[in-house]
Design a protein around this motif. Sequence first.
Motif, PDB file in Angstrom:
ATOM      1  N   GLY A 144       0.898  -1.224  -0.078  1.00 42.57           N
ATOM      2  CA  GLY A 144       0.154   0.035   0.132  1.00 42.57           C
ATOM      3  C   GLY A 144       0.639   1.358   0.045  1.00 42.57           C
ATOM      4  N   ASP A 145       2.019   1.161   0.271  1.00 40.46           N
ATOM      5  CA  ASP A 145       2.960   2.353   0.320  1.00 40.46           C
ATOM      6  C   ASP A 145       4.077   2.291  -0.973  1.00 40.46           C
ATOM      7  OD1 ASP A 145       4.738   0.223   0.936  1.00 40.46           O
ATOM      8  OD2 ASP A 145       5.143   1.452   2.814  1.00 40.46           O
ATOM      9  N   GLY A 146       3.610   1.769  -1.831  1.00 40.61           N
ATOM     10  CA  GLY A 146       4.269   1.804  -3.081  1.00 40.61           C
ATOM     11  C   GLY A 146       5.398   0.697  -3.216  1.00 40.61           C
ATOM     12  N   ALA A 147       5.373  -0.019  -2.009  1.00 43.12           N
ATOM     13  CA  ALA A 147       6.799  -1.103  -1.828  1.00 43.12           C
ATOM     14  C   ALA A 147       5.949  -2.680  -2.025  1.00 43.12           C
ATOM     15  CB  ALA A 147       7.569  -0.952  -0.764  1.00 43.12           C
ATOM     16  N   PHE A 148       6.718  -3.354  -2.195  1.00 39.65           N
ATOM     17  CA  PHE A 148       5.961  -4.903  -2.168  1.00 39.65           C
ATOM     18  C   PHE A 148       6.675  -5.481  -1.150  1.00 39.65           C
ATOM     19  CE2 PHE A 148       5.099  -3.352  -6.396  1.00 39.65           C
ATOM     20  CZ  PHE A 148       3.884  -3.711  -6.687  1.00 39.65           C
ATOM     21  N   ALA A 149       5.995  -6.648  -0.489  1.00 39.97           N
ATOM     22  CA  ALA A 149       6.408  -7.672   0.394  1.00 39.97           C
ATOM     23  C   ALA A 149       6.444  -8.827  -0.423  1.00 39.97           C
ATOM     24  CB  ALA A 149       5.413  -7.676   1.768  1.00 39.97           C
ATOM     25  N   VAL A 150       6.999 -10.128   0.121  1.00 34.14           N
ATOM     26  CA  VAL A 150       7.302 -11.400  -0.310  1.00 34.14           C
ATOM     27  C   VAL A 150       6.531 -12.258   0.373  1.00 34.14           C
ATOM     28  CG1 VAL A 150       8.681 -13.082  -1.325  1.00 34.14           C
ATOM     29  CG2 VAL A 150       9.231 -10.626  -1.758  1.00 34.14           C
ATOM     30  N   LEU A 151       5.327 -13.050   0.042  1.00 33.88           N
ATOM     31  CA  LEU A 151       4.888 -13.993   0.738  1.00 33.88           C
ATOM     32  C   LEU A 151       5.238 -15.314   0.104  1.00 33.88           C
ATOM     33  CD1 LEU A 151       2.607 -14.954   2.688  1.00 33.88           C
ATOM     34  CD2 LEU A 151       0.918 -14.655   0.897  1.00 33.88           C
ATOM     35  N   ARG A 152       5.794 -16.227   1.015  1.00 34.31           N
ATOM     36  CA  ARG A 152       6.445 -17.327   0.728  1.00 34.31           C
ATOM     37  C   ARG A 152       5.191 -18.296   0.163  1.00 34.31           C
ATOM     38  NH1 ARG A 152       8.608 -19.971   5.516  1.00 34.31           N
ATOM     39  NH2 ARG A 152       7.858 -21.958   4.199  1.00 34.31           N
ATOM     40  N   GLY A 153       5.341 -18.975  -1.012  1.00 34.74           N
ATOM     41  CA  GLY A 153       4.207 -19.744  -1.417  1.00 34.74           C
ATOM     42  C   GLY A 153       3.716 -20.960  -0.688  1.00 34.74           C
ATOM     43  N   HIS A 154       4.775 -21.527  -0.076  1.00 33.29           N
ATOM     44  CA  HIS A 154       4.646 -22.774   0.928  1.00 33.29           C
ATOM     45  C   HIS A 154       3.573 -22.220   1.903  1.00 33.29           C
ATOM     46  CE1 HIS A 154       5.155 -26.786   2.111  1.00 33.29           C
ATOM     47  NE2 HIS A 154       5.311 -26.331   3.194  1.00 33.29           N
ATOM     48  N   ALA A 155       3.712 -21.274   2.428  1.00 35.74           N
ATOM     49  CA  ALA A 155       2.996 -20.584   3.749  1.00 35.74           C
ATOM     50  C   ALA A 155       1.461 -20.384   2.988  1.00 35.74           C
ATOM     51  CB  ALA A 155       3.527 -19.497   4.134  1.00 35.74           C
ATOM     52  N   LEU A 156       1.228 -19.955   1.873  1.00 37.58           N
ATOM     53  CA  LEU A 156      -0.049 -19.681   1.249  1.00 37.58           C
ATOM     54  C   LEU A 156      -0.706 -21.035   1.101  1.00 37.58           C
ATOM     55  CD1 LEU A 156      -2.174 -17.495   0.519  1.00 37.58           C
ATOM     56  CD2 LEU A 156      -0.908 -17.497  -1.869  1.00 37.58           C
ATOM     57  N   GLU A 157       0.049 -21.960   0.418  1.00 34.25           N
ATOM     58  CA  GLU A 157      -0.460 -23.320   0.249  1.00 34.25           C
ATOM     59  C   GLU A 157      -0.880 -23.963   1.538  1.00 34.25           C
ATOM     60  OE1 GLU A 157       2.486 -24.554  -3.542  1.00 34.25           O
ATOM     61  OE2 GLU A 157       2.905 -25.358  -1.575  1.00 34.25           O
ATOM     62  N   LYS A 158       0.015 -23.879   2.558  1.00 39.82           N
ATOM     63  CA  LYS A 158      -0.595 -24.445   3.924  1.00 39.82           C
ATOM     64  C   LYS A 158      -1.687 -23.824   4.426  1.00 39.82           C
ATOM     65  CE  LYS A 158       2.594 -26.086   6.757  1.00 39.82           C
ATOM     66  NZ  LYS A 158       3.473 -25.963   7.671  1.00 39.82           N
ATOM     67  N   ALA A 159      -1.660 -22.647   4.256  1.00 37.21           N
ATOM     68  CA  ALA A 159      -2.944 -21.788   4.963  1.00 37.21           C
ATOM     69  C   ALA A 159      -4.303 -22.239   4.343  1.00 37.21           C
ATOM     70  CB  ALA A 159      -2.774 -20.365   4.832  1.00 37.21           C
ATOM     71  N   VAL A 160      -4.013 -22.315   2.960  1.00 36.79           N
ATOM     72  CA  VAL A 160      -5.466 -22.619   2.045  1.00 36.79           C
ATOM     73  C   VAL A 160      -5.884 -23.989   2.283  1.00 36.79           C
ATOM     74  CG1 VAL A 160      -6.222 -23.034  -0.217  1.00 36.79           C
ATOM     75  CG2 VAL A 160      -5.165 -20.714   0.324  1.00 36.79           C
ATOM     76  N   ALA A 161      -4.796 -24.883   2.494  1.00 35.68           N
ATOM     77  CA  ALA A 161      -5.072 -26.271   2.530  1.00 35.68           C
ATOM     78  C   ALA A 161      -5.573 -26.648   3.984  1.00 35.68           C
ATOM     79  CB  ALA A 161      -3.673 -27.148   2.584  1.00 35.68           C
ATOM     80  N   ALA A 162      -5.128 -25.833   4.985  1.00 36.82           N
ATOM     81  CA  ALA A 162      -5.566 -25.951   6.292  1.00 36.82           C
ATOM     82  C   ALA A 162      -6.940 -25.578   6.503  1.00 36.82           C
ATOM     83  CB  ALA A 162      -4.791 -25.226   7.564  1.00 36.82           C
ATOM     84  N   GLU A 163      -7.459 -24.420   5.835  1.00 35.56           N
ATOM     85  CA  GLU A 163      -8.728 -23.903   5.961  1.00 35.56           C
ATOM     86  C   GLU A 163      -9.872 -24.591   5.201  1.00 35.56           C
ATOM     87  OE1 GLU A 163     -10.988 -19.681   5.840  1.00 35.56           O
ATOM     88  OE2 GLU A 163      -8.857 -19.630   5.304  1.00 35.56           O
ATOM     89  N   ALA A 164      -9.303 -25.174   3.972  1.00 37.06           N
ATOM     90  CA  ALA A 164     -10.061 -26.082   3.234  1.00 37.06           C
ATOM     91  C   ALA A 164     -10.277 -27.551   3.790  1.00 37.06           C
ATOM     92  CB  ALA A 164      -9.497 -26.304   1.626  1.00 37.06           C
ATOM     93  N   GLY A 165      -9.268 -27.996   4.300  1.00 35.10           N
ATOM     94  CA  GLY A 165      -9.337 -29.352   4.810  1.00 35.10           C
ATOM     95  C   GLY A 165     -10.349 -29.367   6.186  1.00 35.10           C
ATOM     96  N   ALA A 166     -10.365 -28.135   6.713  1.00 36.64           N
ATOM     97  CA  ALA A 166     -11.327 -28.020   8.030  1.00 36.64           C
ATOM     98  C   ALA A 166     -12.821 -28.043   7.672  1.00 36.64           C
ATOM     99  CB  ALA A 166     -11.039 -26.960   8.811  1.00 36.64           C
ATOM    100  N   LEU A 167     -13.198 -27.807   6.516  1.00 34.72           N
ATOM    101  CA  LEU A 167     -14.430 -27.626   5.710  1.00 34.72           C
ATOM    102  C   LEU A 167     -15.093 -29.094   6.036  1.00 34.72           C
ATOM    103  CD1 LEU A 167     -14.019 -26.025   2.333  1.00 34.72           C
ATOM    104  CD2 LEU A 167     -14.920 -24.940   4.383  1.00 34.72           C
TER     105      LEU A 167
END
Length: 184
Positions: free
Chosen positions: A89-112
Amino acid sequence: MLRTVNRILLGLVGLVLLAAGVGVLAAVPPLGGRHAPLLAERTRREHWQAEGWWWAVAAGLALCVLLALWWLLAQLRRPRLPSVLVDTGDGAFAVLRGHALEKAVAAEAGALHGVSRCRVVLRGRRGAPSLRVALELEPHAVPADALAALSGPVLGHARTSAGLAGLPAEARLRVPGHRARRVT
């Protein structure tokens, strides 16, 4: 697709090597015996170099080397996206690890409700990622409900946490075979 290309390439290389081996075995005795070199005399070597088709053979071999290098690079290519760029939001970018995003989506979808197992792969480019989600459903689960829950809250949370305007996803649902219950 890469698996099919690998099998076709291995089959073609095997046929070429077999044909070359049979050709060498068939040509060795007329050239001078088992222990004689194939191109010993200087005039024989110069004869082959003077032929016009020799350059076509060299170009064909160079093409084979280039195709082999392309195939090797295709084998080394990683199918998963290692990181995602997140706009802070301030013109810069942060880096999000792909593995962390995969694990978060898998954990939330696995709890459905009705989902027994979930696998997630992050693909695409750093600025435009996409997800491939494989859900294994329980026998009593309703696929439409599981898909609605995945496309709504789960992917919505992933989009907002990663700061993405859109996060396309491909979902594959699978229901494992089960035995019928016995009524007594």
